[in-house]
Design a protein around this motif. Structure first.
Motif, PDB file in Angstrom:
ATOM      1  N   ASP A 106       4.966   7.154   1.884  1.00 33.64           N
ATOM      2  CA  ASP A 106       5.397   5.934   2.580  1.00 33.64           C
ATOM      3  C   ASP A 106       4.743   4.716   1.937  1.00 33.64           C
ATOM      4  O   ASP A 106       3.641   4.804   1.371  1.00 33.64           O
ATOM      5  CB  ASP A 106       4.997   5.981   4.061  1.00 33.64           C
ATOM      6  CG  ASP A 106       5.781   7.010   4.859  1.00 33.64           C
ATOM      7  OD1 ASP A 106       6.758   7.568   4.320  1.00 33.64           O
ATOM      8  OD2 ASP A 106       5.403   7.265   6.025  1.00 33.64           O
ATOM      9  N   ALA A 107       5.407   3.574   2.036  1.00 32.12           N
ATOM     10  CA  ALA A 107       4.867   2.331   1.491  1.00 32.12           C
ATOM     11  C   ALA A 107       4.939   1.235   2.545  1.00 32.12           C
ATOM     12  O   ALA A 107       5.898   1.156   3.307  1.00 32.12           O
ATOM     13  CB  ALA A 107       5.626   1.912   0.232  1.00 32.12           C
ATOM     14  N   VAL A 108       3.910   0.415   2.559  1.00 28.44           N
ATOM     15  CA  VAL A 108       3.841  -0.742   3.442  1.00 28.44           C
ATOM     16  C   VAL A 108       3.781  -1.986   2.568  1.00 28.44           C
ATOM     17  O   VAL A 108       3.054  -2.026   1.577  1.00 28.44           O
ATOM     18  CB  VAL A 108       2.590  -0.697   4.337  1.00 28.44           C
ATOM     19  CG1 VAL A 108       2.540  -1.908   5.261  1.00 28.44           C
ATOM     20  CG2 VAL A 108       2.542   0.588   5.139  1.00 28.44           C
ATOM     21  N   PHE A 109       4.556  -3.002   2.933  1.00 28.20           N
ATOM     22  CA  PHE A 109       4.500  -4.288   2.246  1.00 28.20           C
ATOM     23  C   PHE A 109       4.286  -5.361   3.299  1.00 28.20           C
ATOM     24  O   PHE A 109       4.935  -5.348   4.347  1.00 28.20           O
ATOM     25  CB  PHE A 109       5.795  -4.560   1.480  1.00 28.20           C
ATOM     26  CG  PHE A 109       6.086  -3.539   0.412  1.00 28.20           C
ATOM     27  CD1 PHE A 109       5.542  -3.663  -0.861  1.00 28.20           C
ATOM     28  CD2 PHE A 109       6.900  -2.444   0.682  1.00 28.20           C
ATOM     29  CE1 PHE A 109       5.808  -2.724  -1.841  1.00 28.20           C
ATOM     30  CE2 PHE A 109       7.170  -1.499  -0.288  1.00 28.20           C
ATOM     31  CZ  PHE A 109       6.617  -1.635  -1.556  1.00 28.20           C
TER      32      PHE A 109
ATOM     33  N   ALA B  44       0.857  -1.184   0.000  1.00 30.62           N
ATOM     34  CA  ALA B  44       0.000   0.000   0.000  1.00 30.62           C
ATOM     35  C   ALA B  44       0.890   1.230   0.000  1.00 30.62           C
ATOM     36  O   ALA B  44       1.843   1.315   0.782  1.00 30.62           O
ATOM     37  CB  ALA B  44      -0.930   0.013   1.214  1.00 30.62           C
ATOM     38  N   VAL B  45       0.580   2.165  -0.870  1.00 28.32           N
ATOM     39  CA  VAL B  45       1.297   3.436  -0.938  1.00 28.32           C
ATOM     40  C   VAL B  45       0.372   4.519  -0.404  1.00 28.32           C
ATOM     41  O   VAL B  45      -0.769   4.664  -0.881  1.00 28.32           O
ATOM     42  CB  VAL B  45       1.724   3.763  -2.379  1.00 28.32           C
ATOM     43  CG1 VAL B  45       2.503   5.072  -2.412  1.00 28.32           C
ATOM     44  CG2 VAL B  45       2.543   2.628  -2.971  1.00 28.32           C
ATOM     45  N   ALA B  46       0.846   5.261   0.579  1.00 27.75           N
ATOM     46  CA  ALA B  46       0.042   6.342   1.154  1.00 27.75           C
ATOM     47  C   ALA B  46       0.013   7.522   0.193  1.00 27.75           C
ATOM     48  O   ALA B  46       1.059   8.065  -0.160  1.00 27.75           O
ATOM     49  CB  ALA B  46       0.619   6.769   2.501  1.00 27.75           C
ATOM     50  N   HIS B  47      -1.178   7.940  -0.209  1.00 27.82           N
ATOM     51  CA  HIS B  47      -1.326   9.076  -1.111  1.00 27.82           C
ATOM     52  C   HIS B  47      -1.739  10.343  -0.378  1.00 27.82           C
ATOM     53  O   HIS B  47      -2.098  11.349  -0.989  1.00 27.82           O
ATOM     54  CB  HIS B  47      -2.301   8.741  -2.236  1.00 27.82           C
ATOM     55  CG  HIS B  47      -1.637   8.049  -3.377  1.00 27.82           C
ATOM     56  ND1 HIS B  47      -1.486   8.617  -4.611  1.00 27.82           N
ATOM     57  CD2 HIS B  47      -1.039   6.825  -3.455  1.00 27.82           C
ATOM     58  CE1 HIS B  47      -0.840   7.791  -5.414  1.00 27.82           C
ATOM     59  NE2 HIS B  47      -0.566   6.683  -4.733  1.00 27.82           N
ATOM     60  N   CYS B  48      -1.669  10.295   0.944  1.00 24.62           N
ATOM     61  CA  CYS B  48      -1.859  11.476   1.785  1.00 24.62           C
ATOM     62  C   CYS B  48      -1.259  11.136   3.138  1.00 24.62           C
ATOM     63  O   CYS B  48      -0.930   9.980   3.411  1.00 24.62           O
ATOM     64  CB  CYS B  48      -3.343  11.824   1.930  1.00 24.62           C
ATOM     65  SG  CYS B  48      -4.312  10.559   2.787  1.00 24.62           S
ATOM     66  N   ASP B  49      -1.077  12.140   3.973  1.00 27.67           N
ATOM     67  CA  ASP B  49      -0.671  11.853   5.340  1.00 27.67           C
ATOM     68  C   ASP B  49      -1.799  11.105   6.034  1.00 27.67           C
ATOM     69  O   ASP B  49      -2.978  11.445   5.880  1.00 27.67           O
ATOM     70  CB  ASP B  49      -0.372  13.148   6.094  1.00 27.67           C
ATOM     71  CG  ASP B  49       0.912  13.818   5.619  1.00 27.67           C
ATOM     72  OD1 ASP B  49       1.693  13.176   4.882  1.00 27.67           O
ATOM     73  OD2 ASP B  49       1.133  14.996   5.975  1.00 27.67           O
TER      74      ASP B  49
END
Length: 391
Positions: free
Chosen positions: A263-266, A212-217
């Motif tokens: 930020d990105a989560v894997f 998931a890539v955060a596209h906002c804070d």
């Protein structure tokens, strides 16, 4: 086969107990296992993108970094966060394209739902990867040139992986999800999952990488995803997460990390997780959900299964009329029809009432049960095929 042997091969939902999950979760994330990480926070391994990609420029060190990430996803907490994975300017341009897609869907009267939220409650863009390529190819190129995605994907899946993405926007006041696991077995009912042997339960998680890539804070009040680190190691998890006691345990013991734009989560798809509720008044929490698949999730030959089914259906009707039992007919359907719901176009072929839309095999089985004519089946097959096309 003895009962003991059968128990080693087949998992049962009745054997899932919260105490066993709790024992699995006694493992703590060891910072020493992740020397390239910036820190461990709430059991989650956190990397700095600049340091990670710098280390990845040397082939030998890149392999070390990837081995470290693979360990974190499998035997570690099952989740890594990479801070600053995407440049904010690149994210902003892609966000603008995503918002155009959402506006176009609304203008077209499309109430797009997902596996949890009611249609229209939040905003979802299916097949956002292809749509982004068409609507803004320059933004697509800048976005997917990202080496963090390539580094982590190759670490988990090896080369030849396939990227898909779905945009998810949880609007202010939007409710979160219940705990679950992800694709493949995570999208099956517990009854369907129980039909797969234990080694397939173990295999499923190694076929997909979730991201998931955060596209906002995303401060905590906006509802970033909830996780249960180390839960991917619980073998009965695909059957267990449907149980109320496991859902209650997740509510009481999950962790939740705020994210910044870019930020990105894997995470391992077997990790227990759930999108959080958006309690903010003004944050439209947008994430680009990456679902990255192994190259090995495909058959050796191309088979036109619709053509195959149309050809044999009259013979199936004849065998049914001659008194063949349902088991024999089902064997033929399994060998000829597509028995899996995916891949599909989730804009049109939505999983209403469950996690997965009906399969081609289910359609054929229903037609046989009804005694539908070959012409009627052909119409149904064509309609189903039309819903699966990407555009």
């Amino acid at each position: 086969m003895t009962a003991t042997a059968a128990a080693r091969v087949w998992l049962r939902a009745a054997d899932a107990h919260v105490e066993e999950l709790r024992e699995v979760l006694q493992t703590r994330t060891d910072r020493a296992d992740h020397p390239h990480a910036d820190r461990v926070e709430q059991q989650v391994v956190v990397y700095d993108a600049a340091a990670l990609t710098a280390a990845g420029t040397d082939p030998d060190e890149r392999r070390e970094v990837q081995a470290e990430i693979a360990y974190a996803l499998s035997d570690g907490p099952g989740i890594v966060v990479v801070e600053g994975a995407f440049a904010p300017a690149v994210v902003d341009r892609v966000t603008a394209a995503f918002n155009r897609m959402i506006s176009d869907q609304r203008a077209a009267g499309m109430a797009v739902g997902d596996h949890f939220a009611k249609p229209g409650a939040n905003d979802r863009v299916w097949n956002a990867l292809e749509k982004l390529a068409v609507i803004d190819p320059e933004a697509f190129v800048d976005y997917y040139a990202n080496d963090v995605v390539a580094l982590v994907s190759t670490a988990w899946l090896g080369p030849g992986y396939q990227v898909t993405s779905q945009v998810n926007v949880v609007n202010p006041g939007g409710e979160g999800q219940t705990v679950h696991r992800d694709y493949h077995l995570g999208f099956q009912s517990p009854q369907a999952s129980a039909r797969y042997p234990a080694h397939v339960h173990r295999l499923s998680a190694f076929l997909t990488l979730q991201g998931a890539v955060a596209h906002c804070d995303m401060p905590v009040e906006s509802g970033p995803t909830l996780y249960l680190p180390h839960s991917q190691k619980y073998e009965l998890g695909y059957l267990a997460y449907w149980h109320t006691e496991f859902q209650d345990y997740f509510v009481d013991h999950h962790i939740q990390l705020p994210l910044r734009k870019g930020d990105a989560v894997f995470f391992n798809p077997a990790l227990f997780h759930a999108a959080g509720s958006n309690r903010s008044t003004d944050i439209k929490r947008m994430a680009n959900l990456l679902q990255i698949s192994s190259a090995f999730g495909r058959a050796m030959e191309t088979v036109d299964r619709e053509r195959t089914v149309r050809a044999i259906y009259p013979a199936l009707l004849a065998r049914k009329a001659a008194g063949w039992d349902e088991h024999a007919l089902a064997n033929v359907v399994a060998a000829s029809a597509e028995g899996y719901s995916f891949p599909t176009n989730l804009d049109r072929d939505q999983p209403i009432g469950g996690m997965a839309p009906p399969t081609q095999a289910a359609l054929v089985t229903q037609a046989l049960a009804e005694g539908a004519s070959p012409e009627q089946l052909a119409e149904r097959l064509a309609a189903q095929s039309a819903t699966k096309r990407s555009h």
